[in-house]
Scaffold this motif. Structure first.
Motif, PDB file in Angstrom:
ATOM      1  N   LEU A  74       0.838  -1.196   0.000  1.00  0.00           N
ATOM      2  CA  LEU A  74       0.000   0.000   0.000  1.00  0.00           C
ATOM      3  C   LEU A  74       0.873   1.248   0.000  1.00  0.00           C
ATOM      4  CD1 LEU A  74      -1.920  -2.302   1.194  1.00  0.00           C
ATOM      5  CD2 LEU A  74      -3.235  -0.406   2.137  1.00  0.00           C
ATOM      6  N   PHE A 151      -8.750   6.337  -5.261  1.00  0.00           N
ATOM      7  CA  PHE A 151      -9.531   5.319  -4.560  1.00  0.00           C
ATOM      8  C   PHE A 151      -9.828   4.086  -5.407  1.00  0.00           C
ATOM      9  CE2 PHE A 151     -10.060   8.945  -1.816  1.00  0.00           C
ATOM     10  CZ  PHE A 151     -10.065   8.376  -0.553  1.00  0.00           C
ATOM     11  N   PRO A 154      -5.793   0.433  -3.544  1.00  0.00           N
ATOM     12  CA  PRO A 154      -5.934   0.275  -2.089  1.00  0.00           C
ATOM     13  C   PRO A 154      -5.426   1.491  -1.312  1.00  0.00           C
ATOM     14  CG  PRO A 154      -5.100  -1.742  -3.061  1.00  0.00           C
ATOM     15  CD  PRO A 154      -5.071  -0.702  -4.155  1.00  0.00           C
ATOM     16  N   VAL A 155      -6.141   1.779  -0.236  1.00  0.00           N
ATOM     17  CA  VAL A 155      -5.810   2.880   0.670  1.00  0.00           C
ATOM     18  C   VAL A 155      -5.813   2.333   2.092  1.00  0.00           C
ATOM     19  CG1 VAL A 155      -6.607   5.098   1.610  1.00  0.00           C
ATOM     20  CG2 VAL A 155      -6.846   4.626  -0.839  1.00  0.00           C
ATOM     21  N   LEU A 183     -13.566   2.296  -0.616  1.00  0.00           N
ATOM     22  CA  LEU A 183     -12.226   1.737  -0.748  1.00  0.00           C
ATOM     23  C   LEU A 183     -12.176   0.575  -1.724  1.00  0.00           C
ATOM     24  CD1 LEU A 183     -11.203   1.647   3.038  1.00  0.00           C
ATOM     25  CD2 LEU A 183     -10.658   3.423   1.350  1.00  0.00           C
ATOM     26  N   SER A 187      -7.562  -2.745   0.556  1.00  0.00           N
ATOM     27  CA  SER A 187      -7.359  -1.613   1.459  1.00  0.00           C
ATOM     28  C   SER A 187      -7.336  -2.115   2.906  1.00  0.00           C
ATOM     29  CB  SER A 187      -8.482  -0.585   1.292  1.00  0.00           C
ATOM     30  OG  SER A 187      -8.458  -0.002   0.010  1.00  0.00           O
ATOM     31  N   ARG A 188      -6.826  -1.292   3.801  1.00  0.00           N
ATOM     32  CA  ARG A 188      -6.748  -1.682   5.207  1.00  0.00           C
ATOM     33  C   ARG A 188      -7.407  -0.635   6.111  1.00  0.00           C
ATOM     34  NH1 ARG A 188      -1.034  -4.810   6.600  1.00  0.00           N
ATOM     35  NH2 ARG A 188      -1.244  -6.378   4.931  1.00  0.00           N
ATOM     36  N   GLU A 265      -8.267  -6.043   6.654  1.00  0.00           N
ATOM     37  CA  GLU A 265      -8.035  -5.920   5.211  1.00  0.00           C
ATOM     38  C   GLU A 265      -9.347  -6.116   4.489  1.00  0.00           C
ATOM     39  OE1 GLU A 265      -4.231  -7.076   3.100  1.00  0.00           O
ATOM     40  OE2 GLU A 265      -5.543  -8.764   2.552  1.00  0.00           O
TER      41      GLU A 265
END
Length: 267
Positions: A74, A151, A154-155, A183, A187-188, A265
Motif C-alpha cells: 500500500l 480510490f 488500495p488505501v 475503498l 485496502s486496510r 483488510e
C-alpha cells in the motif's frame, strides 16, 4: 507556522482543554497549554499512569501498522482525525517504508490544520485537509484528498484514537461503513479505540474530565468496537491490547490498558 507558545496571539482558546493538545502532552510534545496539562494530569491520576504508557504504545502500534501496510504494497494513507502532526506521525512512518507514499491527514480543527500544513509544507506527497470525519462525502470529495489519493487503488484508512470522540447518536458504525464502501479491495483499516470493559469505573471518571474539553469521550465495549471491522478480514493478532498486538498476540502478565487496536483488510 502556527506559534503555540502564545495562545492569545495565535487566536487559540487556551482556557479549556483540547483533546489533541492533551494527547500531545502525553506524548511529551510542547504544543499544549495549562488547561490541557491540568486535564491531562487528572486523567493520569485516574488511570494511575496507564494513560501515558497506553498512548505511547498506541503510537507504536500506529507506526508498526503503517509500516506493515507499506511493506504489503500500500502506498496511500488517509489519516482521519489526525490531530497535531506530532512525534512519529503517519507520513513519517509511511515515507520511511515507501518513499513514494501519499498521505493525507484530516482534522476539523482549523488551528490544528494550519499548524499541520505549515509543518508539512516541504514533506512531498503529503497533505492536510480541514474536514470533519463525520461527513464522509466532504472528506472524500475534499480537493486535497481527491488530489493525492486514487480510490481505485488500495488505501490504508486510519481511525486511531478518534472514534471514541464520535457520539453514538452520530452512528459511527455507519460512518466507517461509508468510508469502507469507497475503498478498493486490499485496502486496510487501522483502528484503535478505548474500551469500557477493563476499567469501567475509572473510564467513567475519565469521561467526566472530557465533559469540559473540546470533544466528549465515549468508550465502547469490545463487541461494539469489533463491529467497525465489518467487511474487513481482521489480521493477526486480531483486536487486542496494544502491547499484545505489538508482541504478535502473545499474552503478557503485564498491566492491562483500556485501549484496543486492530488492523483489517478489505475483502
Amino acid at each position: 507556522m502556527t506559534d503555540f507558545s502564545d495562545g492569545a496571539s495565535a487566536g487559540l482558546d487556551t482556557s479549556s482543554p483540547n483533546v489533541a493538545r492533551m494527547y500531545d502532552y502525553w506524548l511529551g510534545g510542547k504544543d499544549n497549554f495549562a488547561a490541557d496539562r491540568e486535564a491531562a494530569e487528572r486523567v493520569v491520576k485516574i488511570s494511575e499512569g496507564r494513560v501515558v504508557r497506553g498512548v505511547r504504545l498506541n503510537r507504536a502500534f500506529l507506526g508498526r501498522a503503517v509500516r506493515d501496510a507499506a511493506e504489503a504494497g500500500l502506498r496511500q494513507f488517509l489519516d482521519l482525525g489526525s490531530g497535531l502532526p506530532t512525534r512519529e506521525n503517519v507520513h513519517e512512518a509511511a515515507t520511511r517504508a515507501r518513499p513514494d507514499a501519499r498521505v493525507v491527514h484530516v482534522d476539523n480543527d482549523p488551528v490544528v490544520c494550519a499548524h499541520g500544513r505549515a509543518l508539512l509544507a516541504d514533506a512531498g506527497d503529503v497533505g492536510f485537509a480541514e474536514a470533519d470525519l463525520r461527513r464522509p462525502d466532504d472528506v472524500l470529495g475534499h480537493p486535497v484528498v481527491a488530489g493525492l489519493l486514487d480510490f481505485s487503488e488500495p488505501v490504508a484508512l486510519l481511525l486511531v484514537s478518534v472514534l471514541h470522540f464520535v457520539d453514538d447518536a452520530e452512528d459511527p458504525h455507519a460512518l466507517v461503513a461509508r468510508y469502507r464502501d469507497a475503498l478498493a479491495p486490499g485496502s486496510r483499516l487501522i483502528l484503535s479505540h478505548l474500551a469500557s470493559d477493563a476499567f469501567p469505573e475509572r473510564m467513567a471518571e475519565a469521561e467526566r474530565v472530557y465533559e469540559g474539553a473540546s470533544a466528549r469521550l465515549g468508550a465502547r465495549p469490545r463487541a461494539r468496537i469489533l463491529e467497525f471491522f465489518d467487511g474487513f478480514d481482521l489480521l493477526h493478532p486480531g483486536l487486542t491490547g496494544p502491547r499484545e498486538w505489538l508482541d504478535g498476540g502473545v499474552r503478557t502478565d503485564g498491566e492491562r490498558f483500556a485501549g484496543l487496536v486492530g488492523v483489517g483488510e478489505l475483502r
